[in-house]
Design an enzyme around this catalytic site. Structure first.
Site, PDB file in Angstrom:
ATOM      1  N   HIS A   1     -10.179  -5.121  -3.356  1.00 45.10           N
ATOM      2  CA  HIS A   1      -9.136  -5.161  -2.767  1.00 45.10           C
ATOM      3  C   HIS A   1      -9.098  -5.886  -1.468  1.00 45.10           C
ATOM      4  O   HIS A   1     -10.177  -4.953  -0.117  1.00 45.10           O
ATOM      5  CB  HIS A   1      -8.051  -4.105  -2.921  1.00 45.10           C
ATOM      6  CG  HIS A   1      -8.471  -2.823  -2.203  1.00 45.10           C
ATOM      7  ND1 HIS A   1      -9.201  -2.342  -2.598  1.00 45.10           N
ATOM      8  CD2 HIS A   1      -8.528  -1.678  -0.756  1.00 45.10           C
ATOM      9  CE1 HIS A   1      -9.452  -0.923  -2.222  1.00 45.10           C
ATOM     10  NE2 HIS A   1      -9.550  -1.056  -1.309  1.00 45.10           N
TER      11      HIS A   1
ATOM     12  N   GLN B   1     -14.418   2.701   1.239  1.00 46.42           N
ATOM     13  CA  GLN B   1     -13.919   2.519   0.125  1.00 46.42           C
ATOM     14  C   GLN B   1     -13.650   3.626  -0.391  1.00 46.42           C
ATOM     15  O   GLN B   1     -13.770   4.103  -1.069  1.00 46.42           O
ATOM     16  CB  GLN B   1     -14.501   1.670  -0.978  1.00 46.42           C
ATOM     17  CG  GLN B   1     -13.710   0.757  -1.800  1.00 46.42           C
ATOM     18  CD  GLN B   1     -14.587  -0.348  -2.677  1.00 46.42           C
ATOM     19  OE1 GLN B   1     -16.127  -0.289  -2.297  1.00 46.42           O
ATOM     20  NE2 GLN B   1     -14.104  -0.561  -3.680  1.00 46.42           N
TER      21      GLN B   1
ATOM     22  N   ASP C   1       0.225  -1.172  -0.100  1.00 46.62           N
ATOM     23  CA  ASP C   1       0.116  -0.288  -0.149  1.00 46.62           C
ATOM     24  C   ASP C   1       0.830   1.436   0.179  1.00 46.62           C
ATOM     25  O   ASP C   1       1.683   1.255   1.035  1.00 46.62           O
ATOM     26  CB  ASP C   1      -0.874  -0.168   1.496  1.00 46.62           C
ATOM     27  CG  ASP C   1      -2.193   0.954   1.065  1.00 46.62           C
ATOM     28  OD1 ASP C   1      -3.303   1.178   1.302  1.00 46.62           O
ATOM     29  OD2 ASP C   1      -2.024   2.270   1.147  1.00 46.62           O
TER      30      ASP C   1
END
Ligand code: DGP
Length: 142
Positions: free
Chosen positions: A129, A123, A60
């Site tokens: 994901h 989100q 990330d």
């Protein structure tokens, strides 16, 4: 499968034609400007940890913990809300890959798996994901 075909195609074409072909693929498969689709097809950079026919795994960009990894289906699916019964095996595969990556990252004391869904679910990237977060003590939820 589709993204694999796209990557293969990219290897045989000059870069400008490859980018054009990728754009056509994205329009055809209604992927728009999705950043995770671009990471999957290699047109955007990411620290990739694993790639197979069904998922791509990368770190990330804004880690919320010492380890923060995203498990992303190669095929564009907006969110859990768009999952169909036929995607059950893909969803299961995402969890199995998450477990394998957690082991590789030495998260033997535990980790957290999160799937934010929709705006109220937090989100922000609308390509399904699974967050794999670890390396520090997590607080209880709620
Ligand atoms: P969510 O809020 O559940 O949609 O999580 C989206 C995550 O994606 C967030 O933690 C930040 C991460 N992210 C956004 N853009 C990029 C990017 O371009 N590269 C990488 N590696 N991660 C990104």
């Amino acid at each position: 499968m589709i993204s694999f075909a796209r990557q293969r195609l990219g290897r045989f074409l000059p870069p400008f034609l490859s980018r054009f072909a990728q754009s056509l693929f994205r329009i055809y498969y209604n992927m728009g400007d999705c950043i995770f689709c671009k990471i999957v097809d290699g047109t955007a950079k990411a620290d990739i940890l694993h790639r197979d026919e069904r998922v791509t795994v990368f770190r990330d960009l804004h880690p919320a913990a010492p380890t923060h990894i995203l498990i992303v289906p190669n095929r564009h699916i907006d969110s859990v809300d768009q999952l169909e019964e036929a995607d059950a095996s893909l969803a299961g595969h995402m969890f199995v890959v998450a477990k394998q990556i957690a082991a590789r990252e030495n998260l033997s004391d535990g980790y957290r798996l999160i799937v934010n869904t929709g705006p109220q679910g937090g989100q922000t990237v609308f390509h399904l994901h699974l967050h794999l977060i670890g390396g520090r003590q997590m607080r209880a939820m709620g």
